[in-house]
Design a protein around this motif. Structure first.
Motif, PDB file in Angstrom:
ATOM      1  N   ARG A   1      -4.964   4.085   0.373  1.00 31.86           N
ATOM      2  CA  ARG A   1      -5.743   3.616   1.521  1.00 31.86           C
ATOM      3  C   ARG A   1      -7.160   3.373   1.048  1.00 31.86           C
ATOM      4  O   ARG A   1      -7.721   4.179   0.301  1.00 31.86           O
ATOM      5  CB  ARG A   1      -5.699   4.653   2.641  1.00 31.86           C
ATOM      6  CG  ARG A   1      -6.443   4.233   3.899  1.00 31.86           C
ATOM      7  CD  ARG A   1      -6.092   5.172   5.055  1.00 31.86           C
ATOM      8  NE  ARG A   1      -6.488   6.538   4.784  1.00 31.86           N
ATOM      9  CZ  ARG A   1      -7.709   7.042   5.079  1.00 31.86           C
ATOM     10  NH1 ARG A   1      -8.633   6.257   5.605  1.00 31.86           N
ATOM     11  NH2 ARG A   1      -7.982   8.297   4.829  1.00 31.86           N
ATOM     12  N   SER A   2      -7.747   2.266   1.472  1.00 23.81           N
ATOM     13  CA  SER A   2      -9.075   1.900   0.989  1.00 23.81           C
ATOM     14  C   SER A   2     -10.153   2.741   1.645  1.00 23.81           C
ATOM     15  O   SER A   2     -10.051   3.128   2.817  1.00 23.81           O
ATOM     16  CB  SER A   2      -9.331   0.417   1.264  1.00 23.81           C
ATOM     17  OG  SER A   2      -9.331   0.169   2.659  1.00 23.81           O
ATOM     18  N   LEU A   3     -11.178   3.010   0.858  1.00 28.39           N
ATOM     19  CA  LEU A   3     -12.364   3.702   1.334  1.00 28.39           C
ATOM     20  C   LEU A   3     -13.565   2.908   0.867  1.00 28.39           C
ATOM     21  O   LEU A   3     -13.774   2.740  -0.339  1.00 28.39           O
ATOM     22  CB  LEU A   3     -12.430   5.126   0.774  1.00 28.39           C
ATOM     23  CG  LEU A   3     -11.306   6.089   1.186  1.00 28.39           C
ATOM     24  CD1 LEU A   3     -11.448   7.400   0.434  1.00 28.39           C
ATOM     25  CD2 LEU A   3     -11.351   6.347   2.688  1.00 28.39           C
ATOM     26  N   ALA A   4     -14.358   2.394   1.781  1.00 27.26           N
ATOM     27  CA  ALA A   4     -15.525   1.608   1.409  1.00 27.26           C
ATOM     28  C   ALA A   4     -16.589   2.503   0.815  1.00 27.26           C
ATOM     29  O   ALA A   4     -16.783   3.651   1.239  1.00 27.26           O
ATOM     30  CB  ALA A   4     -16.071   0.879   2.631  1.00 27.26           C
ATOM     31  N   LEU A   5     -17.291   1.978  -0.181  1.00 31.18           N
ATOM     32  CA  LEU A   5     -18.401   2.723  -0.775  1.00 31.18           C
ATOM     33  C   LEU A   5     -19.558   2.808   0.214  1.00 31.18           C
ATOM     34  O   LEU A   5     -19.839   1.856   0.954  1.00 31.18           O
ATOM     35  CB  LEU A   5     -18.859   2.038  -2.059  1.00 31.18           C
ATOM     36  CG  LEU A   5     -17.920   2.175  -3.258  1.00 31.18           C
ATOM     37  CD1 LEU A   5     -18.419   1.297  -4.394  1.00 31.18           C
ATOM     38  CD2 LEU A   5     -17.808   3.614  -3.711  1.00 31.18           C
TER      39      LEU A   5
ATOM     40  N   PRO B   1       0.797  -1.231   0.000  1.00 31.24           N
ATOM     41  CA  PRO B   1       0.000   0.000   0.000  1.00 31.24           C
ATOM     42  C   PRO B   1       0.829   1.280   0.000  1.00 31.24           C
ATOM     43  O   PRO B   1       0.312   2.358  -0.297  1.00 31.24           O
ATOM     44  CB  PRO B   1      -0.802  -0.116   1.301  1.00 31.24           C
ATOM     45  CG  PRO B   1       0.098  -0.900   2.206  1.00 31.24           C
ATOM     46  CD  PRO B   1       0.884  -1.840   1.333  1.00 31.24           C
ATOM     47  N   THR B   2       2.127   1.177   0.332  1.00 30.43           N
ATOM     48  CA  THR B   2       2.975   2.365   0.465  1.00 30.43           C
ATOM     49  C   THR B   2       4.278   2.137  -0.283  1.00 30.43           C
ATOM     50  O   THR B   2       4.878   1.064  -0.188  1.00 30.43           O
ATOM     51  CB  THR B   2       3.273   2.664   1.942  1.00 30.43           C
ATOM     52  OG1 THR B   2       2.040   2.857   2.637  1.00 30.43           O
ATOM     53  CG2 THR B   2       4.132   3.910   2.078  1.00 30.43           C
ATOM     54  N   LEU B   3       4.724   3.167  -1.009  1.00 32.24           N
ATOM     55  CA  LEU B   3       5.920   3.021  -1.839  1.00 32.24           C
ATOM     56  C   LEU B   3       6.818   4.240  -1.683  1.00 32.24           C
ATOM     57  O   LEU B   3       6.393   5.378  -1.925  1.00 32.24           O
ATOM     58  CB  LEU B   3       5.520   2.865  -3.315  1.00 32.24           C
ATOM     59  CG  LEU B   3       6.658   2.588  -4.298  1.00 32.24           C
ATOM     60  CD1 LEU B   3       7.320   1.255  -4.002  1.00 32.24           C
ATOM     61  CD2 LEU B   3       6.130   2.603  -5.732  1.00 32.24           C
ATOM     62  N   ASP B   4       8.055   3.975  -1.286  1.00 30.99           N
ATOM     63  CA  ASP B   4       9.084   5.010  -1.235  1.00 30.99           C
ATOM     64  C   ASP B   4       9.846   4.954  -2.557  1.00 30.99           C
ATOM     65  O   ASP B   4      10.741   4.127  -2.739  1.00 30.99           O
ATOM     66  CB  ASP B   4      10.010   4.763  -0.041  1.00 30.99           C
ATOM     67  CG  ASP B   4      11.041   5.869   0.124  1.00 30.99           C
ATOM     68  OD1 ASP B   4      10.977   6.854  -0.636  1.00 30.99           O
ATOM     69  OD2 ASP B   4      11.910   5.738   1.007  1.00 30.99           O
ATOM     70  N   VAL B   5       9.485   5.824  -3.494  1.00 30.19           N
ATOM     71  CA  VAL B   5      10.056   5.785  -4.839  1.00 30.19           C
ATOM     72  C   VAL B   5      11.515   6.232  -4.780  1.00 30.19           C
ATOM     73  O   VAL B   5      11.826   7.293  -4.220  1.00 30.19           O
ATOM     74  CB  VAL B   5       9.253   6.680  -5.799  1.00 30.19           C
ATOM     75  CG1 VAL B   5       9.851   6.615  -7.205  1.00 30.19           C
ATOM     76  CG2 VAL B   5       7.794   6.255  -5.821  1.00 30.19           C
TER      77      VAL B   5
ATOM     78  N   ARG C   1       2.291   0.240  -9.039  1.00 27.35           N
ATOM     79  CA  ARG C   1       1.528  -0.905  -8.558  1.00 27.35           C
ATOM     80  C   ARG C   1       1.350  -0.739  -7.051  1.00 27.35           C
ATOM     81  O   ARG C   1       2.278  -0.977  -6.274  1.00 27.35           O
ATOM     82  CB  ARG C   1       2.264  -2.215  -8.844  1.00 27.35           C
ATOM     83  CG  ARG C   1       2.219  -2.662 -10.280  1.00 27.35           C
ATOM     84  CD  ARG C   1       2.644  -4.128 -10.390  1.00 27.35           C
ATOM     85  NE  ARG C   1       2.629  -4.564 -11.778  1.00 27.35           N
ATOM     86  CZ  ARG C   1       3.718  -4.885 -12.480  1.00 27.35           C
ATOM     87  NH1 ARG C   1       4.902  -4.816 -11.904  1.00 27.35           N
ATOM     88  NH2 ARG C   1       3.621  -5.275 -13.742  1.00 27.35           N
ATOM     89  N   LEU C   2       0.173  -0.322  -6.652  1.00 25.87           N
ATOM     90  CA  LEU C   2      -0.146  -0.148  -5.238  1.00 25.87           C
ATOM     91  C   LEU C   2      -1.481  -0.812  -4.956  1.00 25.87           C
ATOM     92  O   LEU C   2      -2.379  -0.793  -5.799  1.00 25.87           O
ATOM     93  CB  LEU C   2      -0.198   1.335  -4.868  1.00 25.87           C
ATOM     94  CG  LEU C   2       1.135   2.087  -4.909  1.00 25.87           C
ATOM     95  CD1 LEU C   2       0.919   3.567  -4.708  1.00 25.87           C
ATOM     96  CD2 LEU C   2       2.081   1.539  -3.855  1.00 25.87           C
ATOM     97  N   ASP C   3      -1.597  -1.403  -3.782  1.00 26.25           N
ATOM     98  CA  ASP C   3      -2.806  -2.152  -3.440  1.00 26.25           C
ATOM     99  C   ASP C   3      -3.255  -1.732  -2.040  1.00 26.25           C
ATOM    100  O   ASP C   3      -2.465  -1.804  -1.088  1.00 26.25           O
ATOM    101  CB  ASP C   3      -2.504  -3.646  -3.466  1.00 26.25           C
ATOM    102  CG  ASP C   3      -3.763  -4.493  -3.442  1.00 26.25           C
ATOM    103  OD1 ASP C   3      -4.702  -4.132  -2.711  1.00 26.25           O
ATOM    104  OD2 ASP C   3      -3.801  -5.515  -4.139  1.00 26.25           O
ATOM    105  N   PRO C   4      -4.511  -1.304  -1.890  1.00 30.58           N
ATOM    106  CA  PRO C   4      -4.985  -0.908  -0.554  1.00 30.58           C
ATOM    107  C   PRO C   4      -5.178  -2.075   0.397  1.00 30.58           C
ATOM    108  O   PRO C   4      -5.550  -1.876   1.553  1.00 30.58           O
ATOM    109  CB  PRO C   4      -6.319  -0.212  -0.849  1.00 30.58           C
ATOM    110  CG  PRO C   4      -6.773  -0.794  -2.145  1.00 30.58           C
ATOM    111  CD  PRO C   4      -5.519  -1.088  -2.929  1.00 30.58           C
TER     112      PRO C   4
END
Length: 683
Positions: free
Chosen positions: A678-682, A556-560, A593-596
């Motif tokens: 970060r995920s946000l539910a509908l 979910p987090t990437l330090d480029v 490529r990021l995934d919550p």
């Protein structure tokens, strides 16, 4: 129904050609080889509005049409290099159709079998199918050159000056793709005049008109590029200058090739560069005229023998193994089929001449002229493309004749004996038998292992992978063993096999990146950074390979720019320190490529720290897309942090921006420092 039965065989052949080419194209994007590297640089210059600036500091000037074609393809594909190969793939299928039509002109009236056989050979020949996905000019040249042959054949049967004009236009386009086609113009003109002379036993002025029409149209097509060169360089260059460089490089120079290229690059004008190279080549030839005779056997072997060179397979890296089934197919559909073409084509020439087929003589003359020119300059494996459009129809004609029991007379057989034996000798004596045998065993075992692994029979798969390594120890052989044990959770065996892959080929990007990904997954970050760096490995190569080939664990987090972002970020350059942060420039088309980590999420909140310090200091728009929904933010030269709502889950988050051209020849878009979702539910 009769029309359907008539067209169905050809339609099926074209369908097979398309499917075969798409199978090869669907592999991961290959590492550019040979001329591809040059073409891609020129294309990016053209699309960036910089024109032909590349050739102001390159050892030769290239013909313009293929770079323009590729630039158009890349523009239509919106910068996606993989999709940009599809127009070339379509041309490759069209070449199969053109070869069918050309073979029909050679076949006895009412017989379609030789033409269908020629089309089938062209459809299956793996050389043709592979080059459909390569960013090189051979397919485009073959399309135009074969079209010119076909127009001449139709003119012979039906007349019409427009057909001769069309042949000239297509020949001109072929020459603007590869100037070697220009050698066919005098052959075509002599043949056109000779046809009338043969029929009427006297030379008429009217017979010269079609030949002149073809020559004039060909010249008119080439003229704009020649005029452009005259104006740009102060001295005229007809099409390209590669032959001048070849005269120096391939006539036993006293200088090394890097030294020759360094001298040529120092000359700003391609015309002056060509004059200088020609002068140096002729000086060496005057010193030792026997160089010419010594090089003929070498060039002959290069032209007809088979070599496992870079562009034989569409590989993500030159150290990668070809997919097993594709390697096995190549032994049949590349090498064996090529041998059949090579061995049968001379008999096709003899049969066509015996039947007095009108195209047989110019085909023979083209073969002889091209072979002579190749012996004078130099030969390469891919130069057979200049011959295949002639060899394939002739080979099909011979195979059909053998099937029907036709026999050649003794004088024809005697005339064929020497050239055919020399071609076959070059093939057999210099064929890489050990490479083929080891590769066939490796591929058979590897494919069997893959089938066992997909069925969950891990022990049987491991046994097959070990057998493949005994047949041919390659780094990919160790990597597949490591992957197998990684899926099983045997971490010690995974690390051992990955390490063996690195030791097998220390510079192989795949071994370094796979080891780095494994160590990163285990939380061993410092070791992972060292593994990603590899030995003798460019960071750019590791970045590109990692994003293309890795399927890293969700993050979910990437330090480029941290050295641990390989596989998660694509379309970027090596890390550099900018404005107090270690970050990466994008090339204008970056992906994250990021995934919550929440499968139920309907939305995700993207946090992005970015900057755009362009030389003009202006703000830069950055378009961010996920699942085809896009938002645009405006970046300033200084670091800023943005928050956006995007649909989730998304396979990649794509970032598009304008670029500027840096002094080091990079197209730079924006700087990326940090990204998270970060995920946000509908509701």
């Amino acid at each position: 129904m009769q029309a359907l039965r008539h067209h169905t065989p050809l339609a099926l052949i074209l369908l097979v050609a398309l499917i075969w080419r798409l199978i090869l194209w669907a592999q991961p994007l290959h590492l550019p080889a040979n001329d591809e590297v040059e073409y891609l640089i020129v294309v990016r210059d053209l699309l960036g509005g910089r024109g032909w600036i590349f050739y102001e500091s390159w050892p030769w000037l290239r013909a313009p049409l293929y770079p323009l074609f590729l630039a158009g393809s890349l523009w239509l594909a919106d910068g996606d290099l993989h999709l940009a190969a599809l127009p070339n793939l379509g041309l490759s299928v069209a070449v199969v159709w053109l070869i069918y039509l050309l073979a029909r002109e050679l076949a006895p009236e009412g017989s379609r079998r030789p033409a269908l056989l020629a089309a089938a050979i062209a459809a299956l020949l793996q050389t043709y199918a592979t080059f459909a996905s390569l960013y090189m000019s051979e397919t485009l040249f073959t399309f135009f050159f074969t079209g010119s042959w076909l127009a001449l054949a139709r003119w012979r049967r039906k007349g019409g000056l427009w057909r001769v004009g069309l042949a000239g236009a297509l020949l001109g386009l072929a020459c603007l793709t590869r100037s070697a086609g220009l050698a066919f113009l005098p052959v075509a003109m002599a043949w056109i005049v000779g046809l009338d002379l043969w029929r009427r036993r006297r030379l008429r002025v009217a017979a010269v008109v079609p030949a002149l029409v073809m020559a004039v149209v060909t010249a008119l097509v080439i003229a704009p590029w020649t005029i452009r060169n005259c104006l740009a360089y102060g001295e005229c260059v007809l099409i390209e200058t590669g032959s001048a460089r070849d005269l120096w490089v391939y006539y036993e120079p006293r200088e090394t090739i890097p030294e020759i290229h360094a001298q040529l690059k120092a000359i700003p004008s391609p015309a002056e560069r060509a004059d200088f190279a020609t002068q140096r080549g002729l000086e060496r030839l005057r010193e030792d005229p026997l160089i010419f005779l010594r090089k003929i056997p070498t060039e002959w072997i290069r032209l007809w023998s088979v070599k496992p060179i870079e562009d034989r397979f569409l590989l993500p890296d030159y150290n990668s193994d070809p997919p097993p089934l594709i390697f096995l197919a190549s032994l049949l559909l590349d090498d064996l089929l090529y041998f059949v073409i090579m061995a049968a084509a001379p008999f096709g020439v003899a049969l066509a001449l015996a039947r007095r087929e009108g195209l047989a003589l110019p085909m023979l003359l083209w073969l002889l002229i091209f072979l002579a020119a190749t012996m004078v300059t130099h030969a390469e494996w891919r130069y057979r493309h200049f011959l295949f459009m002639v060899l394939i129809p002739l080979a099909a004609l011979a195979l059909d004749g053998f099937w029907r029991g036709e026999r050649l007379r003794l004088p024809a057989m005697a005339a064929l004996a020497l050239p055919l034996s020399l071609m076959v000798l070059a093939f057999l004596a210099y064929y890489p038998w050990a490479w083929a045998a080891q590769g066939a065993q490796r591929s058979a075992y590897r494919q069997t292992g893959d089938w066992h692994a997909s069925a969950g029979r891990d022990e049987a798969a491991a046994a097959m992978y070990l057998a493949a390594l005994r047949a041919s120890p390659t780094p990919d052989g160790w990597l597949v063993l490591g992957d197998l044990h990684r899926r099983k959770g045997d971490l010690a065996a995974t690390e051992r096999y990955y390490q063996l892959a690195r030791e097998n080929r220390p510079g192989y990007v795949g071994a370094s990146v796979m080891m780095g990904d494994f160590l990163r997954e285990q939380g061993r970050e410092d070791e992972a950074r060292l593994a990603f760096q590899g030995q003798f490995l460019e960071e750019q190569r590791a970045l590109d390979w990692g994003f293309q080939m890795l399927k890293p664990a969700p993050l979910p987090t990437l330090d480029v720019g941290s050295g641990l972002d390989l596989g998660y970020v694509g379309g970027v350059y090596p890390a550099e320190r900018q404005q107090g942060a270690l970050a990466r420039w994008t090339n204008g088309r970056a992906s994250l490529r990021l995934d919550p980590l929440d499968a139920e999420a309907g939305l995700m909140r993207l946090t992005l720290r970015a900057a755009a310090p362009h030389p003009d200091g202006a703000t830069v728009p950055l378009t961010i897309c996920a699942q085809r929904q896009c938002a645009t933010i405006t970046l300033a030269p200084e670091w800023r942090t943005f928050h956006l709502l995007l649909p989730a889950p998304a396979e990649t988050i794509d970032l598009r921006s304008p670029t500027f051209y840096a002094p080091d020849r990079r197209d730079l878009g924006v700087l990326l420092d940090h990204a998270s979702v970060r995920s946000l539910a509908l509701p």
